[in-house]
Design a protein around this motif. Sequence first.
Motif, short mmCIF file in Angstrom:
data_model
loop_
_atom_site.label_atom_id
_atom_site.label_comp_id
_atom_site.label_asym_id
_atom_site.label_seq_id
_atom_site.Cartn_x
_atom_site.Cartn_y
_atom_site.Cartn_z
N SER A 205 92.37 48.30 -17.79
CA SER A 205 93.73 47.90 -18.15
C SER A 205 93.90 46.41 -18.36
O SER A 205 94.90 45.83 -17.98
N CYS A 206 92.91 45.79 -18.97
CA CYS A 206 93.00 44.37 -19.29
C CYS A 206 93.37 44.18 -20.74
O CYS A 206 92.99 44.99 -21.58
N LYS A 207 94.08 43.11 -21.02
CA LYS A 207 94.28 42.68 -22.40
C LYS A 207 93.05 41.85 -22.74
O LYS A 207 92.64 40.99 -21.95
N VAL A 208 92.42 42.11 -23.86
CA VAL A 208 91.17 41.44 -24.21
C VAL A 208 91.29 40.73 -25.55
O VAL A 208 91.76 41.31 -26.53
N THR A 209 90.88 39.46 -25.57
CA THR A 209 90.75 38.71 -26.80
C THR A 209 89.27 38.38 -26.91
O THR A 209 88.65 38.01 -25.92
N THR A 210 88.69 38.52 -28.11
CA THR A 210 87.27 38.23 -28.27
C THR A 210 87.10 37.01 -29.18
O THR A 210 87.92 36.74 -30.04
N ALA A 211 85.99 36.31 -28.94
CA ALA A 211 85.61 35.18 -29.78
C ALA A 211 84.11 35.27 -30.01
O ALA A 211 83.37 35.64 -29.10
N GLU A 212 83.66 34.92 -31.22
CA GLU A 212 82.25 35.08 -31.54
C GLU A 212 81.40 33.87 -31.19
O GLU A 212 80.19 33.92 -31.30
N ASN A 213 82.04 32.78 -30.75
CA ASN A 213 81.26 31.60 -30.34
C ASN A 213 82.11 30.68 -29.47
O ASN A 213 83.32 30.87 -29.33
N GLY A 214 81.45 29.68 -28.91
CA GLY A 214 82.13 28.75 -28.01
C GLY A 214 83.22 27.95 -28.68
O GLY A 214 84.28 27.70 -28.09
N ALA A 215 83.00 27.54 -29.93
CA ALA A 215 84.00 26.75 -30.65
C ALA A 215 85.29 27.55 -30.84
O ALA A 215 86.39 27.04 -30.64
N ARG A 216 85.15 28.83 -31.22
CA ARG A 216 86.33 29.70 -31.38
C ARG A 216 87.05 29.88 -30.05
O ARG A 216 88.27 29.90 -29.99
N ALA A 217 86.27 30.03 -28.99
CA ALA A 217 86.86 30.20 -27.65
C ALA A 217 87.67 28.95 -27.28
O ALA A 217 88.80 29.07 -26.79
N LEU A 218 87.11 27.78 -27.53
CA LEU A 218 87.83 26.54 -27.22
C LEU A 218 89.10 26.41 -28.04
O LEU A 218 90.14 25.99 -27.53
N GLY B 246 74.97 27.22 -31.54
CA GLY B 246 76.01 26.19 -31.60
C GLY B 246 76.38 25.65 -30.24
O GLY B 246 76.16 24.49 -29.95
N MET B 247 76.92 26.48 -29.39
CA MET B 247 77.34 26.08 -28.05
C MET B 247 76.97 27.19 -27.08
O MET B 247 77.38 28.34 -27.26
N THR B 248 76.20 26.85 -26.06
CA THR B 248 75.82 27.88 -25.08
C THR B 248 77.01 28.20 -24.17
O THR B 248 77.99 27.44 -24.11
N GLY B 249 76.90 29.29 -23.46
CA GLY B 249 77.91 29.65 -22.47
C GLY B 249 78.03 28.59 -21.39
O GLY B 249 79.11 28.33 -20.86
N TYR B 250 76.91 27.95 -21.07
CA TYR B 250 76.92 26.88 -20.07
C TYR B 250 77.74 25.69 -20.57
O TYR B 250 78.56 25.12 -19.82
#
Length: 155
Positions: A43-56, A89-93
């Motif tokens: 029951s979570c709302k989920v947004t996805t991003a394909e890379n670190g830049a999009r997440a930021l 591009g950008m690691t999870g770390y």
Amino acid sequence: MEASSSSSSSKGFMANVEQPHVLAVDDSLIDRKLIEKLLTNLSCKVTTAENGARALEFLGLGDQQHNSLESNVSNSKVNLVITDYCMPGMTGYELLKKIKESSIMKEVPVVIMSSENVPNRIDKCLEEGAQMFMLKPLRQSDIKKLRYHLMNCNS
């Protein structure tokens, strides 16, 4: 006409709190879909991003968004970020470090996942502030371990 199968009574463990919002970051579409499905089952709302830049960008931490930081974050409050470690591009770390360096996002729990079990990588992520490190492929039992963080982020 058939009724929708997602009734409000099937909210599971999150029945009495606001639906937590999770940002799932992974360069693999298959992995993003799997994480989204597992989190939706909780029951979570989920947004996805394909890379670190999009997440930021989504978090309001992109380079060009420093002026509109507050408005972006209030529009897209995220309770948890779950990110793959190995991404181009950008690691999870690196994403983890940027989130933890942000004054307004540093309290958001970040979970790192990887298909590689590399102890010094795991230690490095946990030292930098990751809430948890999970091995891929994720299973429903792994996602259930996130309950504590999801339930506490709404208070």
